[in-house]
Design a protein around this motif. Sequence first.
Motif, PDB file in Angstrom:
ATOM      1  N   GLN A   1       0.846  -1.195   0.000  1.00  0.00           N
ATOM      2  CA  GLN A   1       0.000   0.000   0.000  1.00  0.00           C
ATOM      3  C   GLN A   1       0.886   1.252   0.000  1.00  0.00           C
ATOM      4  O   GLN A   1       1.755   1.413   0.867  1.00  0.00           O
ATOM      5  CB  GLN A   1      -0.920  -0.012   1.217  1.00  0.00           C
ATOM      6  N   GLN A   2       0.674   2.147  -0.960  1.00  0.00           N
ATOM      7  CA  GLN A   2       1.569   3.285  -1.156  1.00  0.00           C
ATOM      8  C   GLN A   2       1.428   4.351  -0.073  1.00  0.00           C
ATOM      9  O   GLN A   2       2.408   4.817   0.484  1.00  0.00           O
ATOM     10  CB  GLN A   2       1.308   3.904  -2.539  1.00  0.00           C
ATOM     11  N   ASP A   3       0.196   4.745   0.230  1.00  0.00           N
ATOM     12  CA  ASP A   3      -0.020   5.806   1.222  1.00  0.00           C
ATOM     13  C   ASP A   3      -1.164   5.385   2.141  1.00  0.00           C
ATOM     14  O   ASP A   3      -2.300   5.831   1.981  1.00  0.00           O
ATOM     15  CB  ASP A   3      -0.343   7.130   0.522  1.00  0.00           C
ATOM     16  N   PRO A   4      -0.877   4.525   3.115  1.00  0.00           N
ATOM     17  CA  PRO A   4      -1.954   3.964   3.949  1.00  0.00           C
ATOM     18  C   PRO A   4      -2.735   4.999   4.737  1.00  0.00           C
ATOM     19  O   PRO A   4      -3.886   4.766   5.090  1.00  0.00           O
ATOM     20  CB  PRO A   4      -1.204   3.004   4.883  1.00  0.00           C
ATOM     21  N   GLU A   5      -2.143   6.164   5.017  1.00  0.00           N
ATOM     22  CA  GLU A   5      -2.869   7.176   5.785  1.00  0.00           C
ATOM     23  C   GLU A   5      -4.004   7.803   4.978  1.00  0.00           C
ATOM     24  O   GLU A   5      -4.925   8.385   5.545  1.00  0.00           O
ATOM     25  CB  GLU A   5      -1.902   8.258   6.275  1.00  0.00           C
ATOM     26  N   LYS A   6      -3.944   7.699   3.649  1.00  0.00           N
ATOM     27  CA  LYS A   6      -5.008   8.241   2.804  1.00  0.00           C
ATOM     28  C   LYS A   6      -6.079   7.190   2.483  1.00  0.00           C
ATOM     29  O   LYS A   6      -7.037   7.475   1.767  1.00  0.00           O
ATOM     30  CB  LYS A   6      -4.418   8.788   1.506  1.00  0.00           C
ATOM     31  N   TYR A   7      -5.885   6.007   3.008  1.00  0.00           N
ATOM     32  CA  TYR A   7      -6.836   4.912   2.781  1.00  0.00           C
ATOM     33  C   TYR A   7      -8.172   5.246   3.443  1.00  0.00           C
ATOM     34  O   TYR A   7      -8.219   5.657   4.606  1.00  0.00           O
ATOM     35  CB  TYR A   7      -6.247   3.630   3.375  1.00  0.00           C
ATOM     36  N   GLU A   8      -9.269   5.080   2.715  1.00  0.00           N
ATOM     37  CA  GLU A   8     -10.596   5.395   3.245  1.00  0.00           C
ATOM     38  C   GLU A   8     -11.465   4.139   3.235  1.00  0.00           C
ATOM     39  O   GLU A   8     -12.041   3.785   2.204  1.00  0.00           O
ATOM     40  CB  GLU A   8     -11.249   6.517   2.435  1.00  0.00           C
ATOM     41  N   PRO A   9     -11.567   3.460   4.363  1.00  0.00           N
ATOM     42  CA  PRO A   9     -12.373   2.238   4.429  1.00  0.00           C
ATOM     43  C   PRO A   9     -13.864   2.545   4.480  1.00  0.00           C
ATOM     44  O   PRO A   9     -14.277   3.640   4.881  1.00  0.00           O
ATOM     45  CB  PRO A   9     -11.910   1.593   5.740  1.00  0.00           C
ATOM     46  N   ALA A  10     -14.661   1.553   4.093  1.00  0.00           N
ATOM     47  CA  ALA A  10     -16.119   1.691   4.201  1.00  0.00           C
ATOM     48  C   ALA A  10     -16.560   1.612   5.655  1.00  0.00           C
ATOM     49  O   ALA A  10     -17.592   2.174   6.028  1.00  0.00           O
ATOM     50  CB  ALA A  10     -16.809   0.610   3.376  1.00  0.00           C
ATOM     51  N   PHE A  11     -15.785   0.906   6.478  1.00  0.00           N
ATOM     52  CA  PHE A  11     -16.044   0.855   7.914  1.00  0.00           C
ATOM     53  C   PHE A  11     -14.791   0.380   8.633  1.00  0.00           C
ATOM     54  O   PHE A  11     -13.852  -0.136   8.013  1.00  0.00           O
ATOM     55  CB  PHE A  11     -17.237  -0.048   8.255  1.00  0.00           C
ATOM     56  N   THR A  12     -14.771   0.585   9.945  1.00  0.00           N
ATOM     57  CA  THR A  12     -13.631   0.211  10.783  1.00  0.00           C
ATOM     58  C   THR A  12     -14.110  -0.660  11.934  1.00  0.00           C
ATOM     59  O   THR A  12     -15.161  -0.402  12.523  1.00  0.00           O
ATOM     60  CB  THR A  12     -12.934   1.466  11.349  1.00  0.00           C
ATOM     61  N   VAL A  13     -13.339  -1.699  12.244  1.00  0.00           N
ATOM     62  CA  VAL A  13     -13.576  -2.524  13.430  1.00  0.00           C
ATOM     63  C   VAL A  13     -12.445  -2.255  14.416  1.00  0.00           C
ATOM     64  O   VAL A  13     -11.268  -2.325  14.049  1.00  0.00           O
ATOM     65  CB  VAL A  13     -13.622  -4.026  13.085  1.00  0.00           C
ATOM     66  N   ILE A  14     -12.795  -1.915  15.655  1.00  0.00           N
ATOM     67  CA  ILE A  14     -11.799  -1.693  16.710  1.00  0.00           C
ATOM     68  C   ILE A  14     -11.966  -2.781  17.760  1.00  0.00           C
ATOM     69  O   ILE A  14     -13.049  -2.951  18.325  1.00  0.00           O
ATOM     70  CB  ILE A  14     -11.962  -0.301  17.352  1.00  0.00           C
ATOM     71  N   HIS A  15     -10.884  -3.505  18.013  1.00  0.00           N
ATOM     72  CA  HIS A  15     -10.935  -4.648  18.925  1.00  0.00           C
ATOM     73  C   HIS A  15      -9.955  -4.422  20.072  1.00  0.00           C
ATOM     74  O   HIS A  15      -8.738  -4.433  19.879  1.00  0.00           O
ATOM     75  CB  HIS A  15     -10.576  -5.923  18.155  1.00  0.00           C
ATOM     76  N   VAL A  16     -10.496  -4.173  21.281  1.00  0.00           N
ATOM     77  CA  VAL A  16      -9.666  -3.899  22.461  1.00  0.00           C
ATOM     78  C   VAL A  16     -10.149  -4.791  23.607  1.00  0.00           C
ATOM     79  O   VAL A  16     -10.966  -4.379  24.434  1.00  0.00           O
ATOM     80  CB  VAL A  16      -9.742  -2.412  22.873  1.00  0.00           C
ATOM     81  N   PRO A  17      -9.674  -6.032  23.680  1.00  0.00           N
ATOM     82  CA  PRO A  17     -10.198  -6.967  24.688  1.00  0.00           C
ATOM     83  C   PRO A  17      -9.885  -6.583  26.132  1.00  0.00           C
ATOM     84  O   PRO A  17     -10.623  -6.964  27.043  1.00  0.00           O
ATOM     85  CB  PRO A  17      -9.535  -8.297  24.314  1.00  0.00           C
ATOM     86  N   SER A  18      -8.815  -5.810  26.370  1.00  0.00           N
ATOM     87  CA  SER A  18      -8.474  -5.457  27.757  1.00  0.00           C
ATOM     88  C   SER A  18      -9.347  -4.328  28.307  1.00  0.00           C
ATOM     89  O   SER A  18      -9.366  -4.087  29.512  1.00  0.00           O
ATOM     90  CB  SER A  18      -6.997  -5.058  27.857  1.00  0.00           C
ATOM     91  N   PHE A  19     -10.068  -3.627  27.430  1.00  0.00           N
ATOM     92  CA  PHE A  19     -10.981  -2.569  27.865  1.00  0.00           C
ATOM     93  C   PHE A  19     -12.341  -3.192  28.165  1.00  0.00           C
ATOM     94  O   PHE A  19     -12.858  -3.981  27.377  1.00  0.00           O
ATOM     95  CB  PHE A  19     -11.113  -1.513  26.770  1.00  0.00           C
TER      96      PHE A  19
END
Length: 545
Positions: free
Chosen positions: A146-164
Amino acid sequence: MLKFKNGALDFVTIGKENLSQVKRNYSKAKLYEEIIQNREGQITHGGALVVRTGHAQERSHRDRFIVKDDISEKKVCWGPKINELEPSYYETFINRLLSYMQNKNVYVQNCHVCADTEYQIPIRIVTETAWHSLFVRNMFFPIYNQQDPEKYEPAFTVIHVPSFQSIPEVDGTNSQTTVIVNMSHKIVIICGSSYSGNIRQAVFTMVNYLLPDEIFPMRCAASMSFSGDVALFMGREGTGKTTLAIDSQSIFIGDHTHGWGKNGIFNVENGVYAMVLDNNEEDFPEISECIHKFGTLLENVSINLESRDIDLSDGDLTMNTRASFVNKCLLNSSNKENYPHPKNLFLLTCDAYGVLPPIARLSPEQTMFGFLSSFTTEFVKTATGDIAPSFKVCFGDSSLTYPPHIYAERLRKKIQENNVSCWLINTGWSGKKFGEADRFPIKYSRAAIQAVMSGDLDEIEFETDPVFRFQIPKVCPGIPKELLNPRNHTDNIGEYELRANRLVSEFIKDFSQFEDQLPDDLKGIFKNILPIEDMYDFSELGFSM
């Protein structure tokens, strides 16, 4: 303060301001190094990784919430089994989460779902641990170089934080483990659980909303004969859909989720997430080989820390031990964008009550009914430590965009338009119930599948079951003739008839939850599927399964 970009949470900016380090798109080898350095797992003698999920070892429906807002109000089929979360609770929750993540490291995988490029959906999955990032890389389609991952625009994001952990009285949730879907913010948050199946389910939930109406989203495995005939395997966990789709006599397409459109079917995922308790090389040779490969994740599998040998027969931690690996680990797998319309559809069940036959032919209407009910037996540990069967039904109570009967009607339309043959496969007990006999050998279930896909049943004579009204073949290559009809090998035909009629009554009781939603034409169709007028009154008999 939350920051947004194009209507979604701006996680690039949030990450720069709050996180210590973002480890983005790490390869499998690099993730292995991170997992060992973080002490997240152990390497087996064959090169796979063994990890633990802690107290949460499966999905919990009561802990899944959808934020009710203008978008979800229109898109979600709200009902008593859908947990809604007020926006104010969500705002409190996510601000607590962002505070918790201050100066922490995270792993990010930018990838996509759906093999068919016409329907590909870009996604981002953020995980607290390296092994969950490896799971994501196994299950979905990574984006390489991936050339510029910071400009990547996903259709949605999953955040997984099991310790929280969620605080129910503060966040409006039911326990410390919570999955929250916010469609407006294009996000799914998973906390308090290391069970990676939650990530998979979160992705399927969002894909289900985002795919166009012309695509029928399906939870099923799929395979194709060497002559090009596609088969779908629909069933709940433990019914054998992955096992039967992975076979040396066919080409493996996919494990769990597929889309069915105007041109055929396509894979939504890129990996396998198989149950492996009691897996052995004789019955499951293809899966057994993948279990020992580099990159495979083994959840809650027993390991000898000296020899690094694994014991797949050990279910002390959980009966839901799992293996995650990419499709291409299987020798007979295929990675095409799409495949032809299916020729056969198999509804799978594991019947512990010994009532259903190993194979039966279904009408499109019976298939609709079976799709909605999706009966199988769930095995649970009792207070004494024994394993007992529990009746489990209702495929249709998932968080779907439309009422369940709409999906069933779409399935029937697909079946009729493409002349699909439909079958029931029982991988559980037949004739004798659980505790009185062994489970039906997997080799017989494979023989039934092979007989259908090879056309060996095309000229065979069938008999109609008097209770369930499906058609049972009188002969099936590879299965002893006396085992095909459960009535022919039960010790007590009277007791068997009681079990059969009681199972019908359970189907009818379960199906009543859909009755108010059904249009009149479907009510008429379903009324003729099961013999309601011939049912026993079990309350008077005092009979219990």
